[in-house]
Design a protein around this motif. Structure first.
Motif, PDB file in Angstrom:
ATOM      1  N   ARG A 135       0.913  -1.202  -0.102  1.00  0.00           N
ATOM      2  CA  ARG A 135       0.136  -0.056   0.036  1.00  0.00           C
ATOM      3  C   ARG A 135       0.686   1.229  -0.089  1.00  0.00           C
ATOM      4  N   THR A 136       2.115   1.293  -0.143  1.00  0.00           N
ATOM      5  CA  THR A 136       3.247   2.253  -0.250  1.00  0.00           C
ATOM      6  C   THR A 136       3.484   2.717  -1.660  1.00  0.00           C
ATOM      7  N   THR A 137       2.968   1.796  -2.560  1.00  0.00           N
ATOM      8  CA  THR A 137       3.505   1.850  -4.021  1.00  0.00           C
ATOM      9  C   THR A 137       2.074   2.038  -4.882  1.00  0.00           C
ATOM     10  N   PRO A 138       2.174   3.269  -5.598  1.00  0.00           N
ATOM     11  CA  PRO A 138       0.907   3.264  -6.524  1.00  0.00           C
ATOM     12  C   PRO A 138       0.887   2.228  -7.568  1.00  0.00           C
ATOM     13  N   TRP A 139      -0.496   1.983  -7.853  1.00  0.00           N
ATOM     14  CA  TRP A 139      -0.654   0.974  -8.701  1.00  0.00           C
ATOM     15  C   TRP A 139      -0.130   1.375 -10.089  1.00  0.00           C
ATOM     16  N   GLU A 140      -0.332   2.457 -10.356  1.00  0.00           N
ATOM     17  CA  GLU A 140       0.506   2.969 -11.748  1.00  0.00           C
ATOM     18  C   GLU A 140       1.819   2.291 -11.944  1.00  0.00           C
ATOM     19  N   GLU A 141       2.383   2.450 -10.815  1.00  0.00           N
ATOM     20  CA  GLU A 141       3.929   2.116 -10.673  1.00  0.00           C
ATOM     21  C   GLU A 141       4.031   0.668 -10.839  1.00  0.00           C
ATOM     22  N   ILE A 142       3.219  -0.094 -10.215  1.00  0.00           N
ATOM     23  CA  ILE A 142       3.374  -1.615 -10.036  1.00  0.00           C
ATOM     24  C   ILE A 142       2.770  -2.182 -11.457  1.00  0.00           C
ATOM     25  N   TRP A 143       1.793  -1.742 -12.202  1.00  0.00           N
ATOM     26  CA  TRP A 143       1.511  -2.087 -13.304  1.00  0.00           C
ATOM     27  C   TRP A 143       2.210  -1.832 -14.479  1.00  0.00           C
ATOM     28  N   GLN A 144       2.988  -0.544 -14.346  1.00  0.00           N
ATOM     29  CA  GLN A 144       4.042  -0.235 -15.463  1.00  0.00           C
ATOM     30  C   GLN A 144       5.105  -1.377 -15.326  1.00  0.00           C
ATOM     31  N   ALA A 145       5.617  -1.571 -14.318  1.00  0.00           N
ATOM     32  CA  ALA A 145       6.653  -2.595 -14.137  1.00  0.00           C
ATOM     33  C   ALA A 145       6.276  -4.175 -14.658  1.00  0.00           C
ATOM     34  N   MET A 146       4.990  -4.463 -14.319  1.00  0.00           N
ATOM     35  CA  MET A 146       4.571  -5.718 -14.740  1.00  0.00           C
ATOM     36  C   MET A 146       4.403  -5.716 -16.218  1.00  0.00           C
TER      37      MET A 146
END
Length: 219
Positions: A135-146
């Motif tokens: 919950r400290t990392t935005p989903w925009e960043e997570i999904w971009q990496a994935m």
């Protein structure tokens, strides 16, 4: 052996999945080889691991860290069975003492994936799972990496583990905004004595088309 689609995907996996958390810890390497050989013989084509499996699951102790993936990798190299299995692993847990050696930043996802590929001696991870919600990392960043890992062919499908129903909904909402498939599975603790998933997680999985992978199914 029965085979089912993993969630809403076209991927067929065996109804039984071989968990490998104890490979390198309670289970020595030769016994692990025998277990994997027997699994293939009986039709199991779904193997699940994680970068922290095989030891104390803490970066404070060097012995046994990442051992499960290494054992699977050596077995794959020896057996030549890579294309006979659906290989799943996970990232999130601390893999070092540094502040960026954990969780789901793009920085850590990239490094964790490369390290898992090296240990597993493979060019791809079929199901790459987020071991916990971050919950400290935005989903925009997570999904971009994935998305980048998928584009590079290093990862085929993305899954979650230990997510709440609300986390699944949030993740899928953000994935849809990006025209990305998002999560295809959720791996959670579920057995006859632990049934909290039935309140929100299982309904969320049904709504969004996620396959459910119970861990510790016999408690």
């Amino acid at each position: 052996m029965q085979y089912v689609n993993l969630g809403r995907t076209g991927l067929k996996v065996s109804r039984l999945c071989l968990g490998t958390m104890n490979f390198g810890d309670a289970t020595d390497e030769q016994t692990a080889y025998q277990i994997m050989d027997k699994a293939i013989e009986t039709g199991v084509n779904f193997f699940d691991s994680a970068d922290v499996y095989g030891g104390p699951q803490t970066p404070d102790m060097e012995k046994g860290f990442g051992t499960s993936e290494e054992i699977i990798g050596r077995w794959l190299e020896k057996s030549g069975k890579r294309n006979d299995i659906v290989l799943a692993t996970k990232c999130y847990q601390p893999m070092g003492l540094g502040p960026n050696d954990r969780r789901l930043s793009a920085y850590h996802i990239r490094q964790a994936c490369e390290d898992s590929l090296r240990r597993l001696k493979t060019d791809r991870i079929d199901l790459y799972q987020m071991h916990h919600i971050d919950r400290t990392t935005p989903w925009e960043e997570i999904w971009q990496a994935m998305e980048l890992l998928v584009q590079q062919g290093k990862v085929l499908y993305i899954g979650s583990s230990n997510f709440a129903g609300w986390d699944i909904a949030t993740a899928q909402g953000m994935a849809r905004q990006r025209n990305f498939m998002g999560l295809v599975s959720e791996q959670s603790l579920y057995n006859l004595t632990v049934r909290a998933l039935e309140l929100e997680v299982i309904p969320a999985c049904r709504h969004y088309g996620l396959g459910l992978i119970p861990w510790s199914p016999i408690g």
